[in-house]
Design an enzyme around this catalytic site. Sequence first.
Site, PDB file in Angstrom:
ATOM      1  CB  CYS A  38      48.753  68.733  28.787  1.00  0.00           C
ATOM      2  SG  CYS A  38      48.853  67.158  27.885  1.00  0.00           S
ATOM      3  CG  HIS A  75      49.052  70.250  24.656  1.00  0.00           C
ATOM      4  ND1 HIS A  75      49.870  70.103  25.756  1.00  0.00           N
ATOM      5  CD2 HIS A  75      48.434  71.469  24.797  1.00  0.00           C
ATOM      6  CE1 HIS A  75      49.768  71.187  26.519  1.00  0.00           C
ATOM      7  NE2 HIS A  75      48.904  72.014  25.963  1.00  0.00           N
ATOM      8  CG  HIS A 100      47.828  75.055  27.785  1.00  0.00           C
ATOM      9  ND1 HIS A 100      48.724  74.602  26.848  1.00  0.00           N
ATOM     10  CD2 HIS A 100      48.044  76.399  27.888  1.00  0.00           C
ATOM     11  CE1 HIS A 100      49.437  75.622  26.386  1.00  0.00           C
ATOM     12  NE2 HIS A 100      49.052  76.715  26.991  1.00  0.00           N
TER      13      HIS A 100
END
Length: 342
Positions: A258, A305, A317
Amino acid sequence: MASHRRPKSPSRARVTVLTATAAAAVALTSQAAHADPKPTKSEVKAKVDKLYDEAEKASEKYNGAKEQQDKLKKEVDAIQDKVAREQAELNSLRNELGSIATAQYRSGGIDPSVQLFFSSDPDDFLDQASALDSLTAKQAESLDKIQSKQRTLAQERKEAQDKLSELSEVREALGKSKKASQTKLAAAQHLLNTLTAAERASLAAADLRASRGSGARVELGNELPASALGGAALQAASTRIGMPYSHSVTTGPNSFDCSGLTQWAYHQAGAEITRTTYTQINQGTRISQSALKPGDLVFFNGNSHVGLYAGGGNVLHAPYPGAYVRVESMSTIGSFYGAVRI
């Protein structure tokens, strides 16, 4: 005549065996009656998602430790190069001092008053005395330089040793974080293996549809980015849609985790940001969820994240292992933690 002998009673050993067998049978029956039912596909998915989240937290710690390790390694190398140069200069000064001492010995091994008494040419003696004074002054200057250089060298060696100790601790943390991440991923895979082949195929198909159903580019529509930089980063990230997620130290261009995706996207746009969610959130300007504009960094799940806001309540993402870079609704990613504008 009938026998009046009493029937033989069962032995104690036989009674014990029968009792134990009966107890075991009851226990097995009880266990069968109270055994936990096999988790459903949705329950397995929820547990797997939780393990992926925990693995990502460990992975981000690993990424941070790796970044710190690389930085410390460069600092140690630079200090050690400097120490080597300082040592060479110190050796040169010592050689110079040795040459001065030799010249001084040759010029003035006898007391000056005695030299003057025996000298046939006082002017020549005075010239030699002047040269000797000059040598003495140069010797004192060289000694000062040597002492100063020795102090500097000692400080630099201590700094190098401290950095090496810190590097050793970081490497230990690196190993622990990597092991923790791998353990969580293995546990997630074990859970997935409890599903039937059909159930696993169903989950994979749903994830594939989510990963590849976003199109090849991000359409901003009526939502304009907060800056040209944010817009450029988002457009760069959109060219990676469909690329696989890969855990740890993956910053593209063909696979990402990420924070690796967000770092890569901003690098393509001409800005350098740090490597992990824990440091990226401290860059730029903090903004509220209601103020989000395309290109902003959005953080989820306790800052484990990160993705790029794509407009319309969506985020671009790199989700988790087995998935691909994609755009999806913020509501499906997890709990909102914070956002920054670079």
